[in-house]
Design an enzyme around this catalytic site. Structure first.
Site, PDB file in Angstrom:
ATOM      1  N   SER A 265       0.841  -1.202   0.000  1.00 31.16           N
ATOM      2  CA  SER A 265       0.000   0.000   0.000  1.00 31.16           C
ATOM      3  C   SER A 265       0.870   1.243   0.000  1.00 31.16           C
ATOM      4  O   SER A 265       2.084   1.179   0.210  1.00 31.16           O
ATOM      5  CB  SER A 265      -0.893   0.004   1.237  1.00 31.16           C
ATOM      6  OG  SER A 265      -0.106   0.297   2.372  1.00 31.16           O
ATOM      7  N   LYS A 266       0.203   2.352  -0.214  1.00 34.46           N
ATOM      8  CA  LYS A 266       0.892   3.641  -0.200  1.00 34.46           C
ATOM      9  C   LYS A 266       1.579   3.855   1.149  1.00 34.46           C
ATOM     10  O   LYS A 266       2.661   4.412   1.221  1.00 34.46           O
ATOM     11  CB  LYS A 266      -0.163   4.722  -0.435  1.00 34.46           C
ATOM     12  CG  LYS A 266       0.362   6.100  -0.526  1.00 34.46           C
ATOM     13  CD  LYS A 266      -0.749   7.010  -0.974  1.00 34.46           C
ATOM     14  CE  LYS A 266      -1.105   8.045   0.064  1.00 34.46           C
ATOM     15  NZ  LYS A 266       0.041   8.816   0.544  1.00 34.46           N
ATOM     16  N   ARG A 267       0.908   3.373   2.201  1.00 34.34           N
ATOM     17  CA  ARG A 267       1.487   3.548   3.532  1.00 34.34           C
ATOM     18  C   ARG A 267       2.839   2.839   3.689  1.00 34.34           C
ATOM     19  O   ARG A 267       3.724   3.312   4.392  1.00 34.34           O
ATOM     20  CB  ARG A 267       0.508   3.081   4.608  1.00 34.34           C
ATOM     21  CG  ARG A 267      -0.050   4.290   5.372  1.00 34.34           C
ATOM     22  CD  ARG A 267      -0.960   3.874   6.473  1.00 34.34           C
ATOM     23  NE  ARG A 267      -2.083   3.117   5.947  1.00 34.34           N
ATOM     24  CZ  ARG A 267      -2.629   2.073   6.558  1.00 34.34           C
ATOM     25  NH1 ARG A 267      -2.148   1.658   7.709  1.00 34.34           N
ATOM     26  NH2 ARG A 267      -3.658   1.455   6.023  1.00 34.34           N
ATOM     27  N   ASP A 290       2.385  12.739  -3.465  1.00 34.10           N
ATOM     28  CA  ASP A 290       2.929  11.383  -3.426  1.00 34.10           C
ATOM     29  C   ASP A 290       4.107  11.308  -4.372  1.00 34.10           C
ATOM     30  O   ASP A 290       4.002  11.675  -5.532  1.00 34.10           O
ATOM     31  CB  ASP A 290       1.845  10.386  -3.840  1.00 34.10           C
ATOM     32  CG  ASP A 290       0.772  10.290  -2.775  1.00 34.10           C
ATOM     33  OD1 ASP A 290       1.148  10.162  -1.590  1.00 34.10           O
ATOM     34  OD2 ASP A 290      -0.406  10.358  -3.119  1.00 34.10           O
TER      35      ASP A 290
END
Ligand code: GLU
Length: 511
Positions: A265-267, A290
């Site tokens: 994920s982006k996290r 991002d």
């Protein structure tokens, strides 16, 4: 004549394209090119509530950066357009009407409150499956439970409604996925998905099937997250009478977190400090930016090579493949079923390989441009010399400048450990004599720089090994780096002498 291969990449413009989406696009592209077919870009933008301005543009720019050029799409001409679903609204109506006329779909008038009440009732009765399905639909307000007249009058009165697919109560749906093999699902596990929303727009499921059919798609290559929807799609093909022309499905493995536990994920990117997007996304104003692989300094060919190997490999030892070689080698059979662990170190490794394989000339040109942007005085000779020294030692091209700041300015700091251990009386004596020897020369080759130093050392009877690291620290501030004599050749004898004298002034001598 065999059928032309036609595949599509069908993103929804709901935000930046995750690296998994880029991989899906790449595999579609490789497959199409391998088989002399076409890759279509179709923008699936029927869900107005999730639409994000700028996302379509972002998707196109990302593909372009990767060198993935669709044959048909919103910006290309093609015989199967329009390629944006919001421009195809009128097309879907006919097919949903066909499904209703054939008894395969029905009108449903339930309000959100009524739907909630149904779920609450099921929950209270201990039912796990809280969906609108073959059983619950018979207790709801729809054209299966209302009379034809009631249904008609509700529609005529402008009551909001959706159109739902009528899933058979007991049926087995089978499909052969090219990566996973046979998948079989019992229809009782499916719900009566909405095909047309109350705003008159189709949902993803309907629009996707109708468009794949009308665009003559032969292979649907997409992420594993769509596998649960595939049985519904198969059923829709059957209901619309298109089962004989149904595309083949290939669901790609998930991209996993670096430790292999769960979906990337982006996290994870934020946590470990790596990008999960191809290019920077900053469309939401300045609060959310991002980072992208492009802006982090990756060479697009290295990035493509890296993502090609996330879930696929051609077998054998070779890992470096150009786009043309990837096309040559690509096959769906060699895609893994298991998820692919994301490893940023591997991405860096690919970048290093591609950087090293880039010609010194083009790196020197780029270096020169970057240096002049920074206001540094540099010419092509100097840029070429620096690139030659640095390109084997960095991961990203820009690091030749950031890590090589000592080619342009004297060090601001000196490595403390080396100073404490190596900045000795003896070293200072050698350096001071060395500075005197070279200070008046105009230029100094690396070879001459070395022989001059050797003469001084011989005269004072000191071994080279005892002073080299201290000299490096005086000139660059650092404990390690490329060949020091080459550095001296680049910065020149006067600057070398001056840096030595400054260091002698500033650094405490070890007692
Ligand atoms: N619009 C879907 C997505 O955003 C497409 C899925 C598919 O390829 O069928 O991923």
């Amino acid at each position: 004549m065999t059928q032309e291969v036609r595949v599509r990449f069908a993103p929804s413009p709901t935000g930046p394209l995750h690296i998994g989406g880029v991989r899906t696009a790449l595999y579609n592209y490789l497959f199409a090119k391998k088989h002399g077919g076409k890759m279509i870009l179709r923008i699936e933008d029927t869900d107005q509530s999730r639409y994000v301005g700028g996302a379509e543009d972002y998707i196109k720019q990302s593909l372009n950066w990767c060198g993935i050029t669709p044959d048909e799409g919103p910006d290309q001409n093609g015989d199967f357009g329009p390629y944006r679903q919001s421009e195809r609204k009128d097309i879907y109506q006919k097919y949903v009407q066909q499904l209703i006329d054939d008894g395969k779909a029905y009108y449903a008038f339930d309000t959100p409150q009524e739907l909630d009440a149904m779920r609450d009732k099921l929950k209270a009765a201990g039912v796990d499956n809280l969906t609108y399905n073959a059983i619950t639909r018979m207790t709801m307000k729809n054209s299966l439970t209302l009379s034809e007249e009631e249904t008609r009058s509700k529609i005529d009165n402008g009551e909001p409604y959706v159109i739902r697919i009528k899933i058979p109560r007991k049926d087995e749906i089978r499909m052969n996925d090219l990566i996973r093999g046979w998948v079989m699902v019992h229809s009782s596990t499916l719900d009566d998905k909405v095909l047309m929303k109350s705003d008159g727009l189709p949902t993803y499921h309907l629009a996707n099937i109708v468009d794949d059919h009308l665009m003559k798609i032969t292979h649907v290559i997409r992420g594993e997250e769509w596998l649960p929807s595939a049985p519904l799609h198969v059923l829709l093909y059957q209901y619309l009478g298109w089962q004989d022309e149904m595309p083949q499905f290939a669901h790609l493995p998930l991209l996993l977190k670096p430790d292999g536990n769960g979906k990337l994920s982006k996290r994870d990117g934020d946590k470990h400090g790596f990008p999960v997007f191809p290019i920077t996304w900053d469309k939401l104003g300045d609060q959310i930016i991002d980072r992208g692989f492009r802006e982090d300094g990756y060479i697009p060919e290295a990035f493509v090579n890296f993502i090609a190997f996330l879930g696929w490999n051609p077998g054998g030892e070779q890992e470096l493949f150009s786009m043309d070689q990837l096309i040559e080698e690509f096959s769906l059979e060699r895609i893994n079923k298991a998820g692919a662990k994301f490893d940023i170190l591997k991405a860096k490794w690919f970048n290093e390989q591609y950087l090293r394989a880039t010609s010194t000339e083009s790196l020197a040109d780029a270096f020169l441009a970057e240096a002049s942007k920074e206001g540094l005085i540099c010419d092509l000779n100097k840029a070429t010399a620096i690139v030659n020294l640095m390109k084997e030692r960095v991961t990203f091209g820009y690091e030749m400048l950031t890590k090589g700041s000592y080619f342009f300015a004297r060090p601001k700091d000196y490595d403390r450990k080396v100073v404490a251990k190596k900045w000795t009386q003896e070293a200072v004596k050698v350096f001071s004599a060395y500075a005197n020897t070279i200070a008046t020369s105009d230029t100094l080759t690396a070879v001459a720089a070395k022989s001059n130093l050797e003469s001084v050392l011989a005269e004072m009877n000191v071994g080279m090994g005892r002073v080299m690291q201290a000299l490096r620290v005086a000139l660059t501030g650092e404990a390690g780096g490329p060949d020091l004599m080459q550095i001296i050749e680049i910065i020149g004898p006067a600057e070398t002498a001056s840096r030595i004298n400054i260091a002698i002034d500033q650094l405490p001598v070890k007692d």
